[in-house]
Write a protein that holds these residues in place. Structure first.
Motif: not given
Length: 646
Positions: A166, A616-617, A621
């Motif tokens: 990520d 997001q990571n 996700n």
């Protein structure tokens, strides 16, 4: 009752003028006084009242060689005045006869790979500071070289190697351009349910030209795996430069080579788990990776069995994010647990001091209904319209003051989507899938403010994946679908078709229209690898059409098929996507070259979207969404209520 929104659909006007495809949107007028920022040719507000601190960004000019010339795009900033227009120059020669008022991209038929482009903003009748010159990409992607760590040997003699996993972005040095922060995962990383020793996790920072900035080693006392290592990149104190924050332990080595805690400590047990020893929270300087402050990690581990099992699975389920709890400045959110006990702590990083704001604990009397309601991910937005953010933790929500907002009781889930999914309703909505076979709804669409179910479907099984995106222009709002083959539904719960996309992972704004495309991978079960791709859903024939096959790349996180990062990194409002190359020697950034007839401010100045990039990571996700409805039939979005850090 909340007042219904008044809908005035934004009707498309795509007029090709010379080489420029123009759009119809005019940004809402900024009424406050303006002052110039010379470096970006943008403006920021003289008052910050009622506005959020956001990062300073330059014009992000991007030029890409295509078969028909050079595609050029640039940012419209959230702080730009409504009257702003642009001139575009190739090698010092202006391309447009009249100022470009309604687009932020064009196709230059005469451009070559040797050309250089600058964009100059205009307001109040005057040309302002031009952007820096942009060279031309030879194709619709570019590689950012990485320094791949060497593999290692575990205590049991087994070997491991590293892959880029990520990524996140932040402006680490304050120049208005994003740097890339990459997590390196060892090949023996583990899900929390699995025993086994892992290699250490590394965090790297790079400029977009591949310049290496620093490396942090999390050390032997942080286990590798999607649920252990949640890292947050954000400008926490408003100094114009992003910091990095995550959980550390004895033996973590910062970007300057300093060891945190005891360098000789080894708390790994015979199963490879780390269930003893101190835990820390560290804030690192983004530009150098050096430790700024380290404090005991809260929520603490305590008794392992308090989190739902005795062997160390649920105690080490972590989430993290950023929330504007006061409506103006960002706070760091760190969390632990979601299957049973849930604890969330908020911190402020201000003037070199890290202070705790509040802690929410589901074991507190009266809060037992919040236990077991967390997801493998979270989202953050001002869902109750008070100007301050709430933490949507799955099937429950925590108010900006650390008090419980609501809990649905529907239990844990793997995926959810928060935004203005149905523009016909007031406020925001949330689409979520649930794991419990006995939950009233395996997939549900709810009011993000009250938690009230708008519509749902009982599935009677673990519904592991769900997706929300506008992929059908015939129905207002975003369409939703889930694993299990239940069909494609409109935002209002109308079943559109029994046929649904196979892709249930990510969505991306990519081509020239307002609908969202499908971001996924071609999975090879034999090699257990996936090659990145972008598809368009053909809603007439109910099948996907491939727009991009990212040959030479690999997706992350097994069948979840996630990219390293998806975000509006530069250029106009459309999104870029980053996958690792197959050998992890580079991150490959793809950008669209489709001319669009719409003008929108950069998505990174939208508060919900920008926070979506920050989280997001985290764990499983999920794709970001905007605070407003972005899709077919949308209204002009409101002007972002933001100010930029100087």
């Amino acid at each position: 009752m909340k007042k219904k929104k008044q809908k005035t659909p934004w009707k498309r006007r795509a007029a090709l003028t010379g080489a420029c495809l123009l759009a119809s949107l005019q940004i809402v007028t900024v009424s406050a006084p303006l002052r110039a920022v010379a470096e970006s040719g943008s403006v920021i507000l003289a008052t910050t009242e009622g506005k959020r601190q956001m990062e300073f960004l330059d014009r992000g000019v991007t030029a890409v060689k295509t078969d028909n010339g050079v595609f050029v795009s640039w940012r419209l900033l959230g702080t730009d005045p409504a009257s702003i227009s642009f001139h575009v120059y190739r090698d010092g020669v202006r391309l447009n006869d009249t100022a470009i008022t309604s687009s932020t991209n064009l196709l230059d038929p005469e451009g070559t790979t040797e050309s250089r482009y600058t964009v100059t903003p205009i307001w109040s009748g005057k040309e302002r500071q031009p952007s820096g010159p942009a060279s031309v990409w030879g194709q619709a992607y570019r590689d950012v070289p990485l320094q791949k760590p060497a593999g290692g040997i575990n205590p049991d003699g087994s070997a491991y190697t590293y892959s880029a996993n990520d990524a996140s972005v932040g402006d680490l040095d304050g120049d208005g351009k994003y740097e890339l922060i990459v997590k390196w995962d060892p090949s023996n990383s583990k899900d929390n349910s699995q025993d086994g020793t892992t290699g250490p996790v590394y965090m790297d920072a790079y400029k977009q030209d591949g310049s290496f900035l620093w490396r942090i080693s999390l050390g032997r006392n942080i286990r590798a795996g999607a649920h252990y290592t949640q890292f947050i990149v954000y400008d926490l104190d408003g100094d114009g430069k992003a910091e990095l924050a995550f959980k550390t332990a004895d033996g973590t080595i910062d970007g300057a080579g300093k060891v945190i805690g005891d360098p000789n400590a080894d708390y790994r047990n015979s199963a490879g788990r780390i269930l003893s020893g101190p835990e820390f929270l560290t804030v690192f300087e983004g530009a150098t990776g050096k430790e700024l402050v380290t404090i005991p990690y809260n929520p603490p581990r305590g008794n392992v069995s308090d989190w739902g099992d005795g062997y160390g699975n649920r105690v080490d389920r972590f989430l993290a994010g950023i929330a504007y709890l006061d409506g103006k400045h960002p706070s760091l959110i760190m969390a632990r647990g979601y299957y049973t006990r849930t604890v969330i702590t908020a911190y402020n990083w201000r003037e070199g001091q890290l202070s705790e704001v509040w802690t929410f604990d589901s074991s507190t009397p009266g809060l037992s209904g919040y236990a077991g309601q967390g997801n493998h991910n979270l989202s953050v937005a001002d869902v109750d319209s008070d100007g301050k953010d709430e933490i949507i933790y799955g099937a429950c929500a925590i108010d900006n003051n650390g008090q419980g907002l609501y809990t649905t009781g529907l239990g844990h889930g793997d995926a959810m989507h928060l935004g203005d999914l149905d523009p016909g309703r007031p406020g925001m909505e949330l689409f979520q899938v649930h794991e419990s076979k006995t939950a009233a709804y395996g997939l549900e669409f709810r009011d993000a403010d009250t938690g009230e179910t708008i519509w749902g479907l009982f599935t009677g099984k673990d519904t592991g994946r769900g997706m929300s995106a506008d992929i059908h222009p015939g129905y207002p709002g975003e369409e939703v679908w889930a694993s299990g083959g239940y069909g494609l539904f409109s935002a209002s719960g109308v079943k559109i078709s029994s046929t649904q996309p196979n892709s249930i992972n990510f969505g991306i704004w990519w081509d020239g229209d307002l609908q969202r495309e499908l971001l996924d991978h071609n999975w090879n079960a034999t090699t257990a690898t996936g090659v990145g791709k972008i598809e368009k859903w053909d809603y007439v024939n109910n099948l996907p059409v491939t727009l991009l096959s990212a040959d030479g790349t690999l997706s992350n996180n097994h069948t979840k098929g996630t990219p390293s990062l998806q975000a509006d990194l530069f250029g106009d409002w459309r999104e870029e996507v980053i996958w690792r190359t197959a050998d992890s020697t580079a991150l490959r950034i793809y950008t669209t070259t489709d001319v669009t007839g719409y003008r929108l401010p950069t998505l990174m100045h939208d508060p919900v979207y920008r926070l979506g990039i920050a989280w997001q990571n985290v764990a499983y996700n999920q794709p970001p969404h905007t605070s407003y409805y972005l899709g077919e039939g949308m209204n002009p979005p409101p002007s972002p209520a933001v100010f930029v850090a100087d």
